[in-house]
Design a protein around this motif. Structure first.
Motif, short mmCIF file in Angstrom:
data_model
loop_
_atom_site.label_atom_id
_atom_site.label_comp_id
_atom_site.label_asym_id
_atom_site.label_seq_id
_atom_site.Cartn_x
_atom_site.Cartn_y
_atom_site.Cartn_z
N SER A 292 0.85 -1.21 0.00
CA SER A 292 0.00 0.00 0.00
C SER A 292 0.88 1.25 0.00
N ARG A 294 1.56 5.34 1.81
CA ARG A 294 1.23 6.34 2.83
C ARG A 294 1.42 7.72 2.19
N LYS A 358 -3.53 6.32 4.60
CA LYS A 358 -3.05 5.05 4.06
C LYS A 358 -3.95 4.69 2.89
N VAL A 359 -3.32 4.44 1.73
CA VAL A 359 -4.05 4.17 0.49
C VAL A 359 -3.69 2.77 0.02
N SER A 360 -4.71 1.95 -0.31
CA SER A 360 -4.47 0.57 -0.73
C SER A 360 -3.87 0.53 -2.13
N LYS A 364 -7.77 2.80 -2.84
CA LYS A 364 -8.85 3.04 -1.88
C LYS A 364 -8.27 3.63 -0.59
N LEU A 365 -9.00 4.61 -0.02
CA LEU A 365 -8.59 5.20 1.25
C LEU A 365 -8.91 4.21 2.38
N GLN A 366 -7.88 3.77 3.09
CA GLN A 366 -8.06 2.78 4.16
C GLN A 366 -8.09 3.43 5.54
N GLN A 367 -7.20 4.37 5.77
CA GLN A 367 -7.12 5.04 7.07
C GLN A 367 -6.76 6.50 6.85
#
Length: 786
Positions: A292, A294, A358-360, A364-367
């Motif tokens: 992923s 950051r 954090k982007v997968s 996709k936005l994860q955190q």
């Protein structure tokens, strides 16, 4: 009760005695079946004190001014809603008529010229609907002006037979303003001036005004900006209190501001902006983290310096946003902040609010987490430099060797985000903007296209990700009031018009009554390589709703996102500053008070509604003002090209002619219908075309044309063109020719409608005569047999 009213609304006067509130007076009038007299109101509330009588009368007059009540000819107070009265704003038209735009969002009412004598563009009025006009438009009659326009009027001052006259620059104001000799204040013939109205117009007399400011000579450099600023009422002066607050600010970040902030000065954050940018809102950095990514997006912490309800805050709110004219800016914040303390300039400490995400691997936005920090930009980069570095420019890659990895990481992350954008089918517009190149005298030397490169889209995707993260944060916390950036789906009327336009080009839009962004994206993909792709994209843009600011999240249709906000530009947009304060308030609730979270603020719902409307208005105001300046400059440029020939495309078709967009220059001019081939032309609004009655010549959207510049009217900001030739992209230049029976055999030309009608009538008469002759012959024969 009146004292409480005055505390809630400072504009209401405070009375020495108790009188009914507005709500109570409205309820009293509503409770009766017919309008209520003043005496009946006094009797209902048992008001016997003379001072109460005076207070109630003043309040009733104020309610009249606000359009809450109507004072009838029978000397009674009635409700506008029961009299079929509509409250709205007057929109003038250069041809003398106008429209009333209702406040409730209903369809505009047509106001005929004879009703426009006593009102002016921008007035708030009460209108009574009067059926429809011959064209089927709802027509209105002006009942009362409840709020005259308060903006000053810009125009050109003339002296005609010793009479001073100002001709408004805004063509929507049709009345010339008379200026008495004692009110000229030194204005000379031909100068551009600002006037205030001292006596309103009526059916018999023109408005009278006073010159309050002399802007200068008509063609002075920069005059077009001065006019636009005043016509659109854009604030330019800072209040003395604001200037005093700014003077107290240090030139560098104060020592106490570092407390309780994350230290990101070693993180190689960089800014990427345009060549001529001076205020840097955002800095970015990304690095891979397993499979992923950051991403850090650091945004200038304007909320630390601009505290709620200060003089500086009030001035910033009044402006709403910065306004960018060619080579000139009206900033939302004073220069000491916008280009200094708040701007993320290279190699200096700056306060910021950080969205760390954090982007997968699928984009996709994860955190996401937010926190105040102190940063130091490691480089001030431009879009062109970053694009050249990614293209392999050896000199730039050597010069910026220390940040090559961060730039390449951003590029790799962008590819991931780009795929995610395409997967959700966001509408991707490839608009071509232009910029003016001025000489030393501020005259335009050329108009050049501004093309977007990969660096633009890298920053765009990073900003979108941060805006989505903040919108989700606010969505998850109801108590944290902020504004969303909402873009609603197209209305049914605009959808129908766009489908009709596409149908003429052999294209279609899927999705039925509720097309998705994916359906629009499909259209853009289909036309990407067509010569009329730019025109189709323009028409698609016109079919869209305008994005607004609102506390109610309804998603962003164009970006195909369920939630979206504006977080990334608090130096130049007030809604972003509102959002920063809300985030700080949430952090403060969890972490407790600290120096780093100063400037936090929770907005009540009713205030957010007002903020959304105001910020949406200031954005439209800025767009209108900059568009006006662009039109003026383009007309000024074209004055030197009268008589020259250009190629272009039909960008709009109206009942009065064709608007042509000139290739390369992207300037629009008009071929008036009277300057087309000698014929009668009929406008087909559904198919966006003009048809010649006799020649059957068709002019439609997208046709390639060759034109000559006929004339340029700088005051009206109009460019008139002469059509030399036209060719449809599909090769179809005409509708099917009339059949041979509709042609004159002697000339071979199509017969006129009158000639065809005359011949048709003759044939009908001949047929009737033949039938009558046969009937008589049959009757005669029958008689002989008998």
């Amino acid at each position: 009760m009146s004292k409480n009213d005055s505390k809630n609304n400072p504009e209401q006067p405070e009375y020495e005695v108790e009188i009914p509130s507005r709500e109570a007076l409205l309820e009293a009038v509503e409770s009766r079946l017919k309008p209520t007299t003043f005496e009946e109101i006094l009797e209902r509330f048992e008001l016997t004190d003379e001072r109460q009588h005076v207070g109630v009368k003043r309040r009733l007059r104020a309610m009249e001014r606000d359009g809450q009540l109507i004072y009838t000819k029978a000397n009674a107070y009635g409700l506008p809603s029961r009299m079929n009265l509509i409250k709205g704003r007057i929109i003038g038209h250069r041809d003398g008529f106008g429209f009333c735009k209702p406040e409730d969002g209903g369809n505009d009412l047509f106001i005929p010229p004879n009703q426009m004598y006593s009102v002016m563009h921008g007035d708030k009025v009460l209108v009574q609907e009067q059926g429809t006009d011959p064209k089927g438009r709802r027509e209105g009659r002006i009942v009362r002006v409840i709020e005259p326009r308060d903006a000053s009027i810009v125009g050109r001052f003339f002296i005609d037979h010793d009479l001073g006259i100002v001709v408004p620059d805004d063509s929507r104001i049709n009345q010339d303003i008379l200026i008495p000799e004692e009110a000229r204040n030194g204005a000379r013939h031909g100068q551009i001036v600002v006037v205030t109205i001292t006596r309103r117009p009526n059916r018999r007399t023109s408005p009278i005004g006073e010159v309050t400011e002399i802007l200068g000579e008509h063609m002075a450099p920069g005059m077009e900006i001065e006019i636009a600023i005043r016509e659109h009422d854009i604030p330019t002066d800072w209040s003395p209190a604001t200037l005093a607050e700014v003077d107290k600010l240090a030139d560098e970040v104060p020592a106490e501001a570092y407390e309780n902030r994350a230290d990101l000065r070693e993180l190689p954050l960089i800014t990427i902006d345009g060549e001529d940018s001076r205020d840097f809102d955002d800095a970015v950095y990304a690095e891979p983290e397993g499979d992923s990514w950051r991403l850090w997006v650091a945004i200038a912490d304007v909320s630390y310096y601009v505290r709620p309800n200060t003089a500086l805050d009030k001035d910033a709110l009044e402006r709403g946003n910065s306004v960018y004219f060619p080579n000139f800016v009206v900033p939302m914040l004073p220069e000491k902040l916008s280009n200094g303390l708040c701007s993320l300039n290279p190699e200096v400490d700056r306060l910021c609010m950080v969205a760390e995400m954090k982007v997968s691997s699928r984009g996709k936005l994860q955190q996401a987490k937010f926190y105040p920090a102190v940063m130091k930009s490691h480089a001030r980069m431009t879009y062109n430099k970053v694009a050249d570095i990614l293209d392999g420019d050896p000199q730039l890659r050597q010069q910026y060797e220390q940040i090559l990895t961060p730039i390449e990481n951003l590029h790799e992350l962008f590819k991931v985000l780009k795929k995610a954008r395409q997967k959700r089918a966001a509408i991707e517009f490839e608009t071509l903007e232009t910029r003016f190149i001025f000489n030393a005298q501020r005259k335009i030397e050329s108009i050049e296209p501004v093309r977007r490169n990969v660096a633009h889209t890298i920053i765009e995707e990073c900003m979108i990700m941060a805006n989505v993260a903040t919108a989700r944060l606010i969505e998850q916390h109801d108590e944290a009031g902020a504004l969303f950036r909402v873009h609603e789906p197209p209305s049914s009327e605009r959808l129908t018009n766009f489908r009709s336009f596409l149908g003429e080009l052999g294209l279609s839009l899927k999705g039925g009554d509720d097309p998705s962004p994916n359906d629009y994206a499909d259209v853009l993909e289909q036309v990407r390589d067509r010569p009329d792709a730019e025109l189709i994209q323009t028409m698609l843009l016109r079919s869209m709703q305008q994005a607004i600011y609102t506390p109610d999240n309804a998603g962003h249709f164009g970006l195909a996102l369920d939630e979206y906000s504006h977080f990334t530009s608090p130096i130049r947009r007030y809604p972003d500053l509102v959002l920063h304060r809300a985030i700080k308030a949430l952090l403060k609730k969890v972490e407790g008070p600290s120096k780093a979270l100063e400037g936090a603020w929770m907005y009540p719902d009713e205030q957010l509604d007002e903020l959304g409307e105001h910020c949406s208005m200031t954005e439209r105001r800025a767009d209108d003002a900059t568009r006006q300046v662009d039109e003026w400059l383009k007309c000024e440029y074209m004055q030197d090209h009268v008589g020259e020939e250009f190629t272009g495309v039909i960008a709009s078709v109206t009942n009065f002619g064709l608007f042509i967009r000139l290739d390369d220059l992207h300037i629009d001019g008009l071929v008036h219908v009277s300057n087309l081939d000698n014929d009668y032309y009929h406008y087909d609004s559904e198919r966006h075309l003009l048809i010649g009655e006799n020649s059957r010549r068709v002019y439609r959207l997208g046709d390639k044309v060759k034109v000559r510049v006929r004339s340029v009217d700088l005051d009206e900001r109009k460019i008139d063109l002469t059509l030399l030739s036209a060719e449809s992209p599909s090769g179809k230049q005409r509708l099917p020719e009339p059949k041979s029976k509709d042609k004159d055999e002697s000339s071979g030309k199509p017969k006129s409608k009158r000639q065809q009608k005359r011949e048709k009538n003759g044939k009908v008469k001949a047929k009737r005569a033949k039938v009558e002759k046969q009937r008589k012959a049959k009757k005669k024969t029958t008689g002989k047999k008998k």
